[in-house]
Each structure stands twice: as C-alpha cells, then as structure tokens.
Write a protein that holds these residues in place. Structure first.
Motif, PDB file in Angstrom:
ATOM      1  N   ALA A 227     -35.407  -2.224 -41.087  1.00 41.62           N
ATOM      2  CA  ALA A 227     -34.695  -3.482 -41.313  1.00 41.62           C
ATOM      3  C   ALA A 227     -33.196  -3.250 -41.463  1.00 41.62           C
ATOM      4  N   GLY A 228     -32.820  -2.236 -42.237  1.00 39.27           N
ATOM      5  CA  GLY A 228     -31.398  -1.943 -42.389  1.00 39.27           C
ATOM      6  C   GLY A 228     -30.768  -1.465 -41.099  1.00 39.27           C
ATOM      7  N   THR A 229     -31.461  -0.574 -40.381  1.00 42.18           N
ATOM      8  CA  THR A 229     -30.943  -0.076 -39.105  1.00 42.18           C
ATOM      9  C   THR A 229     -30.785  -1.201 -38.108  1.00 42.18           C
ATOM     10  N   ALA A 230     -31.727  -2.143 -38.081  1.00 45.17           N
ATOM     11  CA  ALA A 230     -31.662  -3.263 -37.131  1.00 45.17           C
ATOM     12  C   ALA A 230     -30.388  -4.067 -37.336  1.00 45.17           C
ATOM     13  N   LEU A 231     -30.018  -4.316 -38.598  1.00 43.19           N
ATOM     14  CA  LEU A 231     -28.792  -5.080 -38.847  1.00 43.19           C
ATOM     15  C   LEU A 231     -27.553  -4.309 -38.412  1.00 43.19           C
TER      16      LEU A 231
END
Length: 570
Positions: free
Chosen positions: A67-71
């Motif tokens: 989730a963090g990497t996607a942002l």
C-alpha cells in the motif's frame, strides 16, 4: 515427402440436446438465463466472503508495504521501495487506494516496512478505510478471473461443467482469503490463467486470442516474479496452438518438399515470438509508467548472482530494475528461512511442504475432483488435446515452487485451485451416469466446508485435519496467522478482559496501540514478572523456544481469536 498439415481435433463437448421447435427456442433462452443467474450467484457469495474479510481484517504482514509503495509509485514516480517485486500489482492496488485519498508526506527515506506504518498509523489516515480501498481492486480482479475459469471449463465440458468449475473456484477458501487482500498472489496467477486460456482459444481463432495471451502473460510477469516459469510453458503452448490451428478450407494446395516442413515450424515459432514480445512490452510499460527514467535506487543493495542464475538474469530482455528484483529474489532463496510443518520447526526448505500444505488447506471434495478431473483429461480422448493447457502450467509452477526456500504458505501455490478447478469439471466429460451425481455431491461438500469457515478463510483447514481451529498445530505464517486479527483481538480484550494486564507477542505489521491494545512484550522481562494475560500469535506459539517456551509451559490456554491468536492465563 511428408507434409505438415493442420491437426484435426475432436469437436468440443456439446451441451445436452434440447427440444425442437418453439420449445427449443424457449429452452435455449431460459437455459442461458439460468446459467447467467447461477454464475452471478456463485460470484456473489464469493464477493460476500471477500468483502467481509476485507472489512474485518487488519493489515497482514505484506499489505502495508504494498500500500505504501503503491502511493509512492503514483505520486512520486519512484521505484525505490519494494524493488523485489515488479510494479503492476502495486499499481492495481493504487487504483483503488487513491479513492481513500490518504495523506503521505513525500520523500520518506526509511525502509519499506516503516513506509507502510507511516502511511497507515502515523499520517492521520484511517487504516480501515485505506486498506479497504487498497483491497477492492484485487477483489474485483478475483471475481473476473472466476469468469475465465467458467469460460475455460465451458469450452471443454459445456455450461454445466463451467458452473462446476466456477463453484470450485468461488468456494475455495484459499482464493477467498487471498483474493480479499491487497497482495500480489491472486493477480499474478490469475493473469497466467488468462494467458493459457487465450492460447487454448487460439487453436480455433489465432486472432484475436494470441494477441490477448501476450499482454496477459506480461501482466503476470509484471506482477510477481514467481510466474517466470510459466513463460516458456505459455510460449510453447502458443506455438503448438498456432501450428495446429484450424485453417479455412478454401486455401491453396499444400506445397511439398523441404519448404512444406519448414513453413509451419517457422509460423509456430513466429507466433511464440510475437506472444513473447507482447509480454515483454507489458513488463517494460509497467516500469515506464512508474518511472520513465528507470532509475535504480536499489542497485547498491542488490546481491551478486552468478552461474546459471546470473545467465538467466542477463538473458531476459527486461528493464534493469526488473533484473535487480530477480537478483534480490535469488538472494532471498539463499537465506536459511525457518519453517513449521506438522508440529516440527526446521531450518531450510522441505520439498514436500507445499503438497502437504495443500493437502491440509484444500477442501476434501475439491481434492477428490482435482484428482478425478486430471485423470479424466488424460483418459477421455476428446480431452487429451486440452490436458497440456490445463495440467502442464500448474505442474511446472508447482515443481519450481517446491524447490523454493520459503515454506510460508499455500499462497505460493494459488495456481492449483485456479487451474484444477477447470480440470475438476472434466469429470463430467466421461459421460458416465454417476458423473453428474458425484460432481454435485462433491461440489456441495466443498460449499459446506467453505461456508462453515466464514469469515475465517485464512486459517482454513479441511475436516480431516480438524478444521480452522486446528490449523495452527500443523502450519504457520500465511496459512494461519498473518497478522490479520489484531482488530478482533482489541475487541475481545475490551469485551471479556477489561482492565487486565496484557502481555503480547504479535506477528504482523499492525500497531497494537492504534487499536487500543495496551500491552508489554514478555520477552523483555523476567518470566516471573509476566502475570495476567499472555497473548500470542499462533506462529509465535508454534515456533516458541527458550523464554517463550518456558512461559507457555507455565500458562493455561483460556481463549482464541480468529483461529490465529491464542490467549493464555498466567
């Protein structure tokens, strides 16, 4: 001289004969509507299971990283986080996550685990809302892959077989569990299935199905690298499909001589090359969509890879960040990971781990239909042409996965319930009187077993191994306890144990204090001081050694949460 002519295959399975005349038209119309209604009903129950899990489960170990990497991908166009996996799966997660409008300060320079915690717990966001939107695109994809399972099985056995295959898919506890998470496992294997179905369809219509197979295969490769063994399999099947494709009857007489032998081979090779080029283009496009400059922020920490592995890394025509990810994955394979199987803790891998885990975590009726369906594909003459398409990809992927170093769960073998759902429906093609009754009974057994475990799909095990409550005795990690029940634990402590002293050993990415859990770590004090409630993730219980083992021996089990966390009284 011999000539290469198109191979003439048996006709596909036809639906049962319908009445004639006006009655036939009504039967056909109502049959289609009934089939559509059954498809929607099966997918609806699967959607309910996944949405329930998505709204009730706290983040699992891997999800905050993705989730963090996607942002960071969509907002900063940087590949600096999670380089061991290609970007497409995380871009899929981002397509839903952006609707939650989470706040994340740009330029974070910690590790990827800290990035996930920063996003969910340290930036003023609601982790329940962020994770639901991050999970939603994977849920939608999982449902769409179910339609491919139905279509694939219908091609082989008719609409009834398609419904049987879809039922096996839709009631699979593993697919419901992992299809409800913002992870890469289901999207990766689902794209492999789409590519294989497309090359199967290309036997009759090379266009448009071969051009579809290439992007689907590329999407799998651009989602997770454990799909790489499917690359030569799909390309080989694409070549075979093109070489044996039906040709229009009005064509020029075949040319004899050496050219007659060479031309079909060249065309088949050309078809495989075309599919491969499309797949490679999708991988490049996924990386370029994130960072057109293809910067390599992880290059300084990438291990050296030599020998055959090094040759493979250098030979594949992928972007350099993809090759860095392969090097990191090979580095992971060289680490001495700790496993747990049937009560035994060990270091390294066991080649039989995945077959044993599948035996525990697959419904008994499903296992029976997998075996019967695979046998039917090899025995029934009109199904033999399809056997390589349905059985070879999961066999190759399973053999490679069995050699892997990380014995962490059946999520590394999710291709089995996808492909073997199609195989299971092929029991109907035997045209035996008992086949329809046997399939109906076994599918019903699967449905009951799956519905009984609702909503705790992740720790599912079948009745022969005691059900979800006993899975922790035989397996660990993503098979049972992946950090998903921290929120449920908080509710249980508030309801049944208010004000009590809590000692917590939690395996997961969640932050207990955010959910209102005030607990200390029992590993940091003398055992005599640990009094009250000792709460432990079941993976930690399974592998307890030293001080933790001493604490457990002098404790009494009093409760459990979600079949993944156990509470002890001290």
């Amino acid at each position: 001289m011999p000539t290469f002519l198109p191979v003439r295959r048996p006709r596909e399975a036809a639906p049962p004969p319908a009445p004639r005349g006006r009655t036939a038209l009504a039967w056909h119309r109502h049959g289609r509507w009934l089939t559509a209604a059954a498809v929607l009903a099966l997918l609806a129950q699967m959607a309910v299971g996944m949405l329930t899990a998505a709204t009730q489960q706290t983040p699992t170990i891997d999800e905050p990283v993705y989730a963090g990497t996607a942002l960071v991908y969509v907002r900063e166009h940087s590949l600096r986080f999670n380089p061991e996996h290609p970007p497409l799966g995380k871009l899929i997660v981002a397509s839903g996550e952006v609707f939650a409008r989470p706040h994340l300060t740009p330029g974070f320079d910690g590790d990827q685990g800290a990035l996930g915690r920063r996003l969910l717990y340290e930036s003023g966001n609601d982790p329940w809302r962020v994770m639901f939107w991050a999970r939603l695109p994977v849920i939608v994809l999982t449902l769409l892959f179910g339609l491919v399972v139905f279509a694939f099985a219908r091609d082989l056995t008719g609409s009834v077989g398609g419904l049987a295959a879809l039922a096996l898919y839709a009631f699979s506890p593993d697919l419901i569990a992992h299809g409800s998470l913002a992870t890469l496992d289901v999207p990766a294997v689902g794209f492999v299935l789409v590519s294989v179905w497309a090359v199967w369809r290309a036997r009759d219509r090379p266009l448009p199905y071969l051009p579809l197979a290439g992007p689907a295969l590329g999407a799998a490769l651009a989602t997770k690298m454990n799909t790489l063994p499917a690359l030569p399999v799909v390309l080989g099947l694409a070549a075979w499909s093109y070489a044996t494709a039906r040709r229009p009857s009005a064509q020029a007489p075949p040319v004899t001589g050496p050219r007659a032998r060479l031309r079909p081979l060249l065309r088949a090779a050309g078809a495989a090359v075309g599919v491969g080029l499309l797949a490679v283009a999708v991988v490049w496009a996924a990386y370029l969509a994130v960072d057109p400059g293809l910067r390599r922020p992880a290059a300084h920490g990438v291990p050296e890879v030599h020998g055959l592995r090094g040759l493979l890394v250098r030979a594949l025509p992928f972007p350099e960040p993809y090759r860095d990810g392969m090097r990191i994955q090979f580095g992971f394979e060289d680490k001495p990971w700790q496993g747990f199987l049937f009560g035994h803790v060990y270091t390294g891998n066991r080649w039989y781990y995945l077959p044993a885990a599948l035996l525990v975590k697959t419904p008994l009726g499903m296992l029976a239909l997998w075996l019967l369906g695979a046998a039917a594909m090899l025995v029934v003459p009109r199904l033999r042409a399809a056997a390589p398409y349905v059985l070879l990809p999961p066999a190759v992927l399973l053999v490679v996965a069995m050699d892997g170093a990380r014995d962490f769960g059946t999520r590394y073998a999710l291709f089995m319930p996808l492909f073997l759902a199609v195989a299971g429906a092929c029991v109907l093609a035997t045209r035996r009187r008992w086949a329809y009754g046997a399939v109906a009974v076994l599918v019903a057994f699967v449905a009951v077993s799956s519905l009984r475990t609702y909503p705790f799909y992740l720790p599912y095990s079948n009745e022969a191994f005691g059900g979800p409550a006993k899975t922790r005795l035989r397996l660990h990690d993503a098979n049972v306890d992946w950090g998903q029940d921290l929120g449920r634990l908080a509710d249980r402590l508030r309801e049944r144990y208010p004000g009590e002293r809590v000692w917590l050993v939690y395996k997961g990415s969640g932050v207990p204090s955010w959910y209102g859990i005030d607990a200390a770590d029992p590993r940091k004090v003398r055992p005599a001081r640990v009094r009250g409630l000792l709460v432990m993730s079941d993976s930690s219980v399974a592998k307890a050694r030293g001080r933790l083992a001493l604490l457990l021996r002098s404790s009494r089990e009093v409760d459990e949460v979600g079949h993944s966390i156990t509470l002890f009284r001290r």
